[in-house]
Structures are given as structure tokens and as C-alpha cells.
Design a protein around this motif. Structure first.
Motif, PDB file in Angstrom:
ATOM      1  N   GLY A 118      43.704  34.634  53.025  1.00 18.95           N
ATOM      2  CA  GLY A 118      44.754  35.269  52.111  1.00 18.95           C
ATOM      3  C   GLY A 118      44.035  36.030  50.843  1.00 18.95           C
ATOM      4  O   GLY A 118      44.725  37.001  50.272  1.00 18.95           O
ATOM      5  N   PHE A 119      42.695  35.871  50.651  1.00 19.71           N
ATOM      6  CA  PHE A 119      41.978  36.595  49.764  1.00 19.71           C
ATOM      7  C   PHE A 119      40.615  36.986  50.030  1.00 19.71           C
ATOM      8  O   PHE A 119      40.127  36.633  50.982  1.00 19.71           O
ATOM      9  CB  PHE A 119      41.670  35.829  48.462  1.00 19.71           C
ATOM     10  CG  PHE A 119      43.064  35.224  47.671  1.00 19.71           C
ATOM     11  CD1 PHE A 119      43.576  35.857  46.581  1.00 19.71           C
ATOM     12  CD2 PHE A 119      43.771  34.048  48.072  1.00 19.71           C
ATOM     13  CE1 PHE A 119      44.559  35.358  45.971  1.00 19.71           C
ATOM     14  CE2 PHE A 119      44.718  33.467  47.257  1.00 19.71           C
ATOM     15  CZ  PHE A 119      45.448  34.372  46.611  1.00 19.71           C
ATOM     16  N   VAL A 120      40.343  38.067  49.501  1.00 17.22           N
ATOM     17  CA  VAL A 120      38.826  38.538  49.837  1.00 17.22           C
ATOM     18  C   VAL A 120      37.908  38.590  48.460  1.00 17.22           C
ATOM     19  O   VAL A 120      38.634  38.709  47.264  1.00 17.22           O
ATOM     20  CB  VAL A 120      38.683  39.838  50.338  1.00 17.22           C
ATOM     21  CG1 VAL A 120      39.536  40.118  51.801  1.00 17.22           C
ATOM     22  CG2 VAL A 120      39.812  40.953  49.325  1.00 17.22           C
ATOM     23  N   SER A 121      36.721  38.324  48.564  1.00 12.00           N
ATOM     24  CA  SER A 121      35.767  38.136  47.175  1.00 12.00           C
ATOM     25  C   SER A 121      35.283  39.550  46.973  1.00 12.00           C
ATOM     26  O   SER A 121      34.869  40.406  47.959  1.00 12.00           O
ATOM     27  CB  SER A 121      34.605  37.381  47.407  1.00 12.00           C
ATOM     28  OG  SER A 121      33.817  37.421  46.543  1.00 12.00           O
ATOM     29  N   LEU A 122      35.351  39.881  45.726  1.00 14.82           N
ATOM     30  CA  LEU A 122      34.923  41.238  45.325  1.00 14.82           C
ATOM     31  C   LEU A 122      33.679  40.986  44.444  1.00 14.82           C
ATOM     32  O   LEU A 122      33.407  42.377  44.009  1.00 14.82           O
ATOM     33  CB  LEU A 122      36.072  41.964  44.464  1.00 14.82           C
ATOM     34  CG  LEU A 122      37.277  42.400  45.376  1.00 14.82           C
ATOM     35  CD1 LEU A 122      38.132  43.255  44.432  1.00 14.82           C
ATOM     36  CD2 LEU A 122      37.012  43.302  46.438  1.00 14.82           C
ATOM     37  N   GLY A 123      33.201  39.850  44.258  1.00 16.52           N
ATOM     38  CA  GLY A 123      31.924  39.663  43.517  1.00 16.52           C
ATOM     39  C   GLY A 123      32.113  38.164  42.846  1.00 16.52           C
ATOM     40  O   GLY A 123      33.264  37.415  43.381  1.00 16.52           O
ATOM     41  N   ARG A 175      36.667  48.226  39.288  1.00 16.81           N
ATOM     42  CA  ARG A 175      37.450  47.510  38.324  1.00 16.81           C
ATOM     43  C   ARG A 175      37.035  46.006  38.351  1.00 16.81           C
ATOM     44  O   ARG A 175      36.762  45.414  37.217  1.00 16.81           O
ATOM     45  CB  ARG A 175      38.922  47.641  38.599  1.00 16.81           C
ATOM     46  CG  ARG A 175      39.780  46.669  37.641  1.00 16.81           C
ATOM     47  CD  ARG A 175      41.233  46.816  37.981  1.00 16.81           C
ATOM     48  NE  ARG A 175      41.802  47.940  38.296  1.00 16.81           N
ATOM     49  CZ  ARG A 175      42.237  48.733  39.455  1.00 16.81           C
ATOM     50  NH1 ARG A 175      42.423  48.105  40.506  1.00 16.81           N
ATOM     51  NH2 ARG A 175      42.693  49.830  39.155  1.00 16.81           N
ATOM     52  N   ALA A 176      36.497  45.616  39.710  1.00 17.81           N
ATOM     53  CA  ALA A 176      36.087  44.314  39.844  1.00 17.81           C
ATOM     54  C   ALA A 176      34.472  43.947  39.005  1.00 17.81           C
ATOM     55  O   ALA A 176      34.387  43.023  38.429  1.00 17.81           O
ATOM     56  CB  ALA A 176      35.798  43.952  41.301  1.00 17.81           C
ATOM     57  N   ALA A 177      33.857  44.945  39.055  1.00 17.95           N
ATOM     58  CA  ALA A 177      32.454  44.954  38.490  1.00 17.95           C
ATOM     59  C   ALA A 177      32.713  44.801  37.013  1.00 17.95           C
ATOM     60  O   ALA A 177      31.895  44.072  36.391  1.00 17.95           O
ATOM     61  CB  ALA A 177      31.696  46.290  39.122  1.00 17.95           C
ATOM     62  N   LEU A 178      33.673  45.423  36.570  1.00 17.13           N
ATOM     63  CA  LEU A 178      33.732  45.661  34.913  1.00 17.13           C
ATOM     64  C   LEU A 178      34.404  44.257  34.480  1.00 17.13           C
ATOM     65  O   LEU A 178      34.324  44.019  33.349  1.00 17.13           O
ATOM     66  CB  LEU A 178      34.563  46.917  34.577  1.00 17.13           C
ATOM     67  CG  LEU A 178      33.721  48.083  34.542  1.00 17.13           C
ATOM     68  CD1 LEU A 178      34.473  49.424  34.267  1.00 17.13           C
ATOM     69  CD2 LEU A 178      32.244  48.121  34.080  1.00 17.13           C
ATOM     70  N   LEU A 179      35.191  43.640  35.497  1.00 17.40           N
ATOM     71  CA  LEU A 179      35.758  42.475  34.926  1.00 17.40           C
ATOM     72  C   LEU A 179      34.616  41.407  34.892  1.00 17.40           C
ATOM     73  O   LEU A 179      34.632  40.350  33.784  1.00 17.40           O
ATOM     74  CB  LEU A 179      36.404  41.848  36.150  1.00 17.40           C
ATOM     75  CG  LEU A 179      38.014  42.340  36.168  1.00 17.40           C
ATOM     76  CD1 LEU A 179      38.794  41.607  37.357  1.00 17.40           C
ATOM     77  CD2 LEU A 179      38.693  42.037  34.899  1.00 17.40           C
ATOM     78  N   ARG A 180      33.451  41.478  35.331  1.00 18.42           N
ATOM     79  CA  ARG A 180      32.331  40.733  35.155  1.00 18.42           C
ATOM     80  C   ARG A 180      31.605  41.188  33.915  1.00 18.42           C
ATOM     81  O   ARG A 180      30.918  40.303  33.252  1.00 18.42           O
ATOM     82  CB  ARG A 180      31.463  40.503  36.360  1.00 18.42           C
ATOM     83  CG  ARG A 180      31.980  40.078  37.680  1.00 18.42           C
ATOM     84  CD  ARG A 180      32.224  38.420  37.332  1.00 18.42           C
ATOM     85  NE  ARG A 180      31.303  37.572  36.904  1.00 18.42           N
ATOM     86  CZ  ARG A 180      31.281  36.360  36.424  1.00 18.42           C
ATOM     87  NH1 ARG A 180      32.522  35.886  36.482  1.00 18.42           N
ATOM     88  NH2 ARG A 180      30.184  35.660  36.209  1.00 18.42           N
ATOM     89  N   HIS A 181      31.568  42.474  33.869  1.00 11.37           N
ATOM     90  CA  HIS A 181      30.691  43.115  32.642  1.00 11.37           C
ATOM     91  C   HIS A 181      31.368  44.028  31.909  1.00 11.37           C
ATOM     92  O   HIS A 181      31.114  45.324  32.114  1.00 11.37           O
ATOM     93  CB  HIS A 181      29.530  43.956  33.459  1.00 11.37           C
ATOM     94  CG  HIS A 181      28.651  42.800  34.404  1.00 11.37           C
ATOM     95  ND1 HIS A 181      27.782  41.960  33.889  1.00 11.37           N
ATOM     96  CD2 HIS A 181      28.693  42.595  35.639  1.00 11.37           C
ATOM     97  CE1 HIS A 181      27.455  41.257  35.114  1.00 11.37           C
ATOM     98  NE2 HIS A 181      27.838  41.873  35.918  1.00 11.37           N
ATOM     99  N   PRO A 182      32.471  43.704  31.174  1.00 10.23           N
ATOM    100  CA  PRO A 182      33.462  44.449  30.370  1.00 10.23           C
ATOM    101  C   PRO A 182      32.806  45.469  29.443  1.00 10.23           C
ATOM    102  O   PRO A 182      33.391  46.541  29.042  1.00 10.23           O
ATOM    103  CB  PRO A 182      34.385  43.457  29.581  1.00 10.23           C
ATOM    104  CG  PRO A 182      33.594  42.197  29.587  1.00 10.23           C
ATOM    105  CD  PRO A 182      32.634  42.268  30.925  1.00 10.23           C
ATOM    106  N   ASP A 183      31.305  45.263  29.128  1.00 12.81           N
ATOM    107  CA  ASP A 183      30.787  46.126  28.134  1.00 12.81           C
ATOM    108  C   ASP A 183      29.894  47.303  28.766  1.00 12.81           C
ATOM    109  O   ASP A 183      29.213  48.050  28.238  1.00 12.81           O
ATOM    110  CB  ASP A 183      30.094  45.595  27.084  1.00 12.81           C
ATOM    111  CG  ASP A 183      30.917  44.524  26.097  1.00 12.81           C
ATOM    112  OD1 ASP A 183      32.205  44.979  25.748  1.00 12.81           O
ATOM    113  OD2 ASP A 183      30.498  43.416  25.773  1.00 12.81           O
ATOM    114  N   GLY A 184      29.846  47.135  29.979  1.00 13.12           N
ATOM    115  CA  GLY A 184      29.001  47.744  30.738  1.00 13.12           C
ATOM    116  C   GLY A 184      29.670  49.277  31.452  1.00 13.12           C
ATOM    117  O   GLY A 184      30.839  49.457  30.817  1.00 13.12           O
ATOM    118  N   ALA A 185      29.056  50.224  32.237  1.00 15.74           N
ATOM    119  CA  ALA A 185      29.686  51.325  32.722  1.00 15.74           C
ATOM    120  C   ALA A 185      29.043  51.629  33.943  1.00 15.74           C
ATOM    121  O   ALA A 185      27.925  51.243  34.345  1.00 15.74           O
ATOM    122  CB  ALA A 185      29.126  52.533  31.729  1.00 15.74           C
TER     123      ALA A 185
END
Length: 308
Positions: free
Chosen positions: A15-20, A38-48
Motif C-alpha cells: 500500500g505504500f512506496v518508499s521515497l527515501g 518534496r520528499a527530499a526536503l522533508l529530510r533536509h528542510p534547510d536544503g535546496a
């Protein structure tokens, strides 16, 4: 999971897929570049988000897809979502490529993701810089041309940013890519043909050349690659009927025109070789009325072939 609403086993199910790392999405929802960013910035909110991922979000998706297809048979990594972070300790996991870099305020842009949210992207100029320092020159120019056409970033913007980062790895390649940028190339293939012409040391063409009558300013026609000094030009990847329609007025105006590419089926190297043959023929036509050293006039060549 902390509230007991879902279990670790359910996340690992169908039912789910991993995005990171520790980031999941329902399997029924589409996964596009916005979602991955969006998934990458959830892990690194201060990144770009930067690199090819940012280029896709800036509108250069067609060029990025072309580059990915070209790099698929090489050892150059492709497909990861690149994120620049300023702090130490972050590391790459899965499909997220994390690199440490200090970003100035004008190198980060807040981008609306279309779902009442925002993403942090590198500016178009910084995106070109990151792409140019990590990809082969031709592939980087393909992306840079698309970004220049979509966002208006110029070679001067990229060079100014490169000057700010003088001494860092890959900046010489960034300057080389900036010198080859041309926003008038409207497709990756035309960028590759243009670069092939330059790498073959043929005369530099005018991209998307518009021919007008000198007396009235009326437009006669347009060419994908043109050499106004010799009144010659090339149409690339046109359907024969469309190419003939585009060339009729130009031929009547005294221009030499050839249609190449077989609607995108001819390899770029062959297109460049045909361009070289065409330019050599144009050069012979220019000198046909001059005698040689013995005072003899050369045989006049036959009428130029228009269609290849």
C-alpha cells in the motif's frame, strides 16, 4: 507510527512506496519530480533542490529526459534528486544525493509546488552551475539551453556566479558551458547539432535565423541554422512538405537551403557531416565566377540540391 495509526509492517507492504529514508507515500498516488523534491526536503528542510531535479521543475524536463537517455549507456550517475545543504552531518541515502555547499540568498528561490506548498530550489543560474560541473559538456549545454529559454537566465549570469565561486571544483567547465549557451535552440537535438557544427570547426551558425528583405524589412523565411554571410542555411528534422514550403521563398530570394535530419531519425554525427558537405558546396558556388591562376574559369557546378 508514534500515534499507533500505522505500523512498520504496513509501510513495508504494497500500500505504500518508499521515497527515501523514513519517507513514504501511498502507492496509488503518482510519483513525479515535485513529489521526489518534496520528499527530499522533508529530510533536509534547510536544503535546496538543485541539478537535474531543479532543472525539471524550472521547465527543462524534455532536455533532462534527453540527457538521461543519453547517459543511460554511460557510467555517469543520473536520476538522483540532488540537494545542497549548508550544515555538516547530512549524508546521501537512496535516491537523494546530498552535498554540502554554502548558498547565498540570491542563489535560492522559493518555488510554489502547485499544492499550496513551496519548495526551495537553486536559482536558474546556480542550477546551470551545478549541472555544468557534474555532467559532460554537451549534456550540460543541452540543459543550459533549455533553462535559458524557459527562465531567461543568460550566460553572463552564469559567468558572474562562476566568478563568485572561483577556485571550486569544476568552475572551468562551468565557464565553458556558459560560452556555448544559446536560448534560441528550441530542442535538445538542435542544440546537439549546433554543438556538433562548432566541434567540427565549421563556421559558427546563427540559430533560428530570420531572413528579411533589406528594402522593406518583410520576413522572407526562417532557418534553424543560418550563415548570413554566405546566404545559406539548414532546416533540421522537418517533414519534406514543410521543409519545401519553408524553403521556396528563401530559394527565390537567392539563398542556398538544405533540409537534413530525416525528421529526427538521422544520427547527429551524420547531420553534422551533411552540414559540412553543404557548406563546402556553398563555398564552391561562391568562387565559381573567378578564374584560376591560368585564367581559366572552372566548370560551373550543377544546380544545388535542396532536399537530402
Amino acid at each position: 507510527m508514534a500515534r499507533g495509526e500505522i505500523s512498520k509492517g504496513a509501510l513495508r507492504g504494497t500500500g505504500f512506496v518508499s521515497l527515501g529514508h523514513d519517507v513514504y507515500q501511498a502507492a496509488s498516488a503518482p510519483v513525479d519530480q515535485v513529489t521526489l523534491a518534496r520528499a527530499a526536503l522533508l529530510r533536509h528542510p534547510d536544503g535546496a533542490v538543485t541539478g537535474l531535479a531543479a532543472a525539471v521543475l524550472w521547465g527543462a524536463g524534455t532536455a533532462v529526459a534527453d540527457v538521461d537517455a543519453t547517459l543511460a549507456d554511460t557510467d555517469v550517475p543520473a536520476g538522483a534528486t540532488e540537494v545542497l545543504v549548508s550544515g555538516a552531518g547530512a549524508r546521501s541515502r537512496g535516491s537523494v544525493d546530498v552535498r554540502r555547499a554554502e548558498l547565498a540568498e540570491d542563489e535560492v528561490v522559493t518555488w510554489r509546488d502547485g499544492a499550496d506548498g513551496t519548495l526551495r530550489l537553486t536559482s536558474p543560474a546556480r542550477t546551470v552551475l551545478e549541472v555544468a560541473r557534474r555532467l559532460p559538456t554537451v549534456e550540460a549545454v543541452v540543459v543550459a539551453d533549455a533553462l535559458a529559454r524557459r527562465t531567461g537566465v543568460t550566460a553572463a549570469d552564469v559567468v558572474a556566479l562562476a566568478d563568485r565561486h572561483t577556485g571550486e571544483r569544476g568552475i572551468a567547465r562551468v565557464r565553458a558551458v556558459a560560452s556555448l549557451m544559446d536560448p534560441r535552440a528550441d530542442s535538445p537535438r538542435r542544440t546537439r547539432v549546433r554543438l556538433g557544427v562548432l566541434l567540427a570547426r565549421l563556421p559558427s551558425p546563427t540559430v533560428d535565423a530570420v531572413v528579411a528583405r533589406s528594402a522593406t524589412g518583410e520576413t522572407v523565411g526562417a532557418l534553424d541554422l543560418g550563415w548570413p554571410a554566405t546566404s545559406s542555411g539548414v532546416l533540421v528534422d522537418r517533414h519534406p512538405a514543410q521543409a519545401r514550403l519553408c524553403a521556396e521563398e528563401l530559394l527565390a530570394h537567392g539563398w542556398q537551403v538544405v533540409s537534413l535530419g530525416r525528421e529526427g531519425e538521422q544520427p547527429v554525427a551524420e547531420v553534422v557531416a551533411d552540414v559540412a558537405t553543404f557548406l563546402a558546396r556553398v563555398d564552391r558556388l561562391r568562387w565559381r565566377d573567378l578564374p584560376d591562376l591560368r585564367g581559366r574559369y572552372p566548370r560551373r557546378p550543377a544546380a544545388p540540391r535542396v532536399w537530402t
